[in-house]
Design a protein around this motif. Structure first.
Motif, PDB file in Angstrom:
ATOM      1  N   THR A 356       0.823  -1.213   0.000  1.00  0.00           N
ATOM      2  CA  THR A 356       0.000   0.000   0.000  1.00  0.00           C
ATOM      3  C   THR A 356       0.857   1.263   0.000  1.00  0.00           C
ATOM      4  O   THR A 356       0.719   2.133  -0.871  1.00  0.00           O
ATOM      5  CB  THR A 356      -0.949   0.000   1.211  1.00  0.00           C
ATOM      6  OG1 THR A 356      -1.739  -1.194   1.193  1.00  0.00           O
ATOM      7  CG2 THR A 356      -1.865   1.205   1.188  1.00  0.00           C
ATOM      8  N   VAL A 357       1.745   1.386   0.984  1.00  0.00           N
ATOM      9  CA  VAL A 357       2.582   2.589   1.093  1.00  0.00           C
ATOM     10  C   VAL A 357       3.509   2.748  -0.114  1.00  0.00           C
ATOM     11  O   VAL A 357       3.582   3.842  -0.700  1.00  0.00           O
ATOM     12  CB  VAL A 357       3.376   2.577   2.416  1.00  0.00           C
ATOM     13  CG1 VAL A 357       4.395   3.707   2.443  1.00  0.00           C
ATOM     14  CG2 VAL A 357       2.422   2.689   3.602  1.00  0.00           C
ATOM     15  N   PRO A 358       4.244   1.708  -0.537  1.00  0.00           N
ATOM     16  CA  PRO A 358       5.095   1.880  -1.730  1.00  0.00           C
ATOM     17  C   PRO A 358       4.311   2.295  -2.972  1.00  0.00           C
ATOM     18  O   PRO A 358       4.792   3.105  -3.778  1.00  0.00           O
ATOM     19  CB  PRO A 358       5.722   0.499  -1.919  1.00  0.00           C
ATOM     20  CG  PRO A 358       5.707  -0.116  -0.566  1.00  0.00           C
ATOM     21  CD  PRO A 358       4.447   0.385   0.077  1.00  0.00           C
ATOM     22  N   GLY A 359       3.093   1.767  -3.134  1.00  0.00           N
ATOM     23  CA  GLY A 359       2.292   2.125  -4.301  1.00  0.00           C
ATOM     24  C   GLY A 359       1.997   3.608  -4.367  1.00  0.00           C
ATOM     25  O   GLY A 359       2.109   4.239  -5.428  1.00  0.00           O
ATOM     26  N   TYR A 360       1.613   4.200  -3.236  1.00  0.00           N
ATOM     27  CA  TYR A 360       1.353   5.644  -3.191  1.00  0.00           C
ATOM     28  C   TYR A 360       2.579   6.437  -3.628  1.00  0.00           C
ATOM     29  O   TYR A 360       2.485   7.379  -4.423  1.00  0.00           O
ATOM     30  CB  TYR A 360       0.983   6.068  -1.769  1.00  0.00           C
ATOM     31  CG  TYR A 360      -0.436   5.770  -1.353  1.00  0.00           C
ATOM     32  CD1 TYR A 360      -1.509   6.422  -1.948  1.00  0.00           C
ATOM     33  CD2 TYR A 360      -0.717   4.867  -0.330  1.00  0.00           C
ATOM     34  CE1 TYR A 360      -2.815   6.173  -1.550  1.00  0.00           C
ATOM     35  CE2 TYR A 360      -2.023   4.615   0.082  1.00  0.00           C
ATOM     36  CZ  TYR A 360      -3.059   5.269  -0.539  1.00  0.00           C
ATOM     37  OH  TYR A 360      -4.344   5.022  -0.149  1.00  0.00           O
TER      38      TYR A 360
END
Length: 537
Positions: A356-360
């Protein structure tokens, strides 16, 4: 018309990246950090609520929330968010971005604390109170969407505007991660100090009285980041685009931005007065002219956000059920209530941290190079591929040796949601509509998204229910229900790809060029000149 661009707006468009950009990202982003924490932390404790308030003495399995109650607990904040997006979006264009900005935070702080203090003489009373306060929590959260996006877009320069708006939204990933970490810490602390046996050993004692504190603390922590941000929000000046183009106060706009940019800017009151005369007959939201210029754009932003949130919120709110179905989270009957919270939080924290965080932040890094359209199309495409790859051979993934593969592929759907439409659907509506309607149109687009989230939250919950009563266990929803749900989400993502064709590319262009406000002024000039030529001297 280039000559009609106000100096103060042009200065913002061409400004180099400065400290105020990062300050604005943090101030607006902390609101989104809080939004995500408050919206998604409920999924960490819904099973705990079932074990505390819906336990039946003598039952052979832990208590669970009835489907209608679970849907209400998970979905009521989304209903409030939808209403808040429409109301505060409209209010942001009427009263100004800054005046409304603080109200949303106050509402979030009060409602977060009140949610944790939910009271009642019975289980129904506690749940009803919780739903009431979470509705108003959602209402405050809803206001943050159009206001944060609009403020950031109107502060940013045109070269890196996409990255700045996406960075504000990326704080949502940290909010989801923080929710998991807080639940891990709280559940671990209580599980250590108030050790309860597994349900299979002691059906009554497995839910320690102290478990009631766990969900309340997790919900109330969400008030802290919102409260800490309030002071800094109130110090932000109103955006120059609202002050100059909507409020028609050129002097104040120049004064505010002179302090922000640390340069001397002329007020250009004559030019603003000229623009005011042109705007006297400007089209409104429900006019034929708006439909002609921006109708397709509004359809594109609303439809793609609606479809994206069906998939995104279904995955986030009910990933605990999917992980239980494949056996990644052990059956509820093998754990005490607090330890179950720990297991759920650990799984969701791992997903947030790895995908989730890396995608953002991939979106933040590439949005001004690849463009909004390409990222959104790519995201929907890969979400479709991975959903079908999980759904079609679903029973293969439920076998124990294949569960890690399932988790990896499921994580990739989150990665491409965030390095894809979950970020771009937030960015584009803040760029392509006129200043006087920007917050309203973003609110409408975001509300369409929350309508999709409500469909996802309620629809997935019922779709995943077992048709075989003997298989209805809190730890194992029926596989066939989850499989069909994943297939439906794959179809939804594919339709999202098609609707993306209605969304324009906004990379590297000024807000006035994108919204065609300069073109509107040109037409006004041409009309005035034509009238002057027909009037006899």
């Amino acid at each position: 018309m280039a000559g009609d661009q106000l100096t103060v707006l042009n200065a913002l468009d061409v400004a180099k990246t400065q400290l105020y950009h990062f300050t604005a990202i943090v101030i607006a982003g902390m609101g989104f950090f809080t939004d995500a924490y408050d919206l998604f932390c409920i999924s960490l404790v819904t099973k705990l609520l079932g074990r505390i308030y819906y336990h039946v003495d003598g039952a052979k399995k832990p208590g669970t929330l009835p489907p209608n109650v679970s849907a209400a607990v998970n979905g009521v904040a989304l209903c409030g968010t939808l209403a808040g997006q429409l109301f505060f979006g409209w209010l942001g264009d009427k009263l100004g971005r800054k005046k409304v900005y603080g109200i949303t935070l106050i509402l979030m702080v009060i409602s977060s604390i009140a949610s944790g203090l939910s009271f009642g003489k019975s289980a129904k009373g506690v749940i009803a109170t919780l739903c009431f306060f979470r509705f108003w929590l959602g209402f405050g959260i809803g206001g943050d969407y159009p206001l944060s996006a609009t403020i950031m877009s109107e502060y940013a320069n045109k070269k890196t505007r996409g990255a700045f708006i996406a960075a504000v939204f990326a704080m949502q990933g940290f909010g989801i991660l923080a929710g998991g970490i807080v639940a891990l810490i709280v559940s671990s602390a209580f599980d250590h100090h108030f050790k309860a046996p597994p349900y299979s050993v002691d059906p009554v004692g497995s839910t320690a009285p102290e478990a009631d504190y766990v969900w309340r603390i997790v919900l109330m922590v969400g008030a802290l980041p919102a409260a800490l941000t309030y002071y800094w929000r109130m110090r932000m000046p109103e955006t120059a685009r609202y002050t100059a183009l909507v409020a028609k106060n050129a002097k104040q706009a120049a004064a505010d931005m002179s302090k922000v940019l640390q340069v001397e800017l002329e007020s250009e009151e004559d030019k603003v007065a000229k623009l005011s005369q042109r705007d006297s007959n400007s089209f409104g939201l429900f006019s034929r002219e708006f439909l002609k210029r921006h109708g397709l754009h509004l359809f594109g932003t609303t439809s793609t956000w609606f479809l994206l949130d069906i998939a995104f919120y279904s995955q986030n709110l009910f990933q605990k059920d999917i992980f239980s179905a494949i056996g990644w989270i052990p059956p509820a009957a093998t754990m005490n209530a607090i330890h179950e919270v720990y297991k759920i939080a650990r799984a969701q924290t791992l997903i947030a941290l790895c995908s989730t965080v890396p995608g953002y932040w991939f979106t933040v890094a590439f949005i001004d190079y690849i463009g909004r359209f390409a990222i959104q199309m790519m995201g929907f495409f890969f979400m479709t591929v991975f959903m079908f790859a999980l759904a079609i051979p679903y029973h293969h993934w439920t076998l124990k040796p294949n569960r890690i593969g399932f988790v990896i592929m499921y994580s990739l759907t989150f990665f491409f949601a965030n390095f894809g439409p979950n970020a771009t659907t937030f960015v584009v509506p803040a760029e392509i509509f006129p200043a006087r309607l920007r917050s309203t149109c973003h609110g409408i687009s975001a509300a369409a998204g929350k309508a999709g989230a409500i469909v996802g939250a309620f629809g997935f919950l019922y779709a995943a229910q077992s048709k075989d009563p003997t298989k209805r266990d809190a730890g194992y929803p029926a596989g066939i229900g989850v499989k069909n749900s994943l297939i439906m989400l794959g179809v939804v993502n594919f339709v999202g790809m098609i609707c993306t064709l209605c969304v324009p590319e906004s990379k590297g262009r000024s807000l006035e060029e994108l919204s065609r406000e300069n073109e509107e002024n040109d037409e006004a000039d041409q009309t005035a000149n034509a009238t002057a030529r027909t009037v006899p001297v």
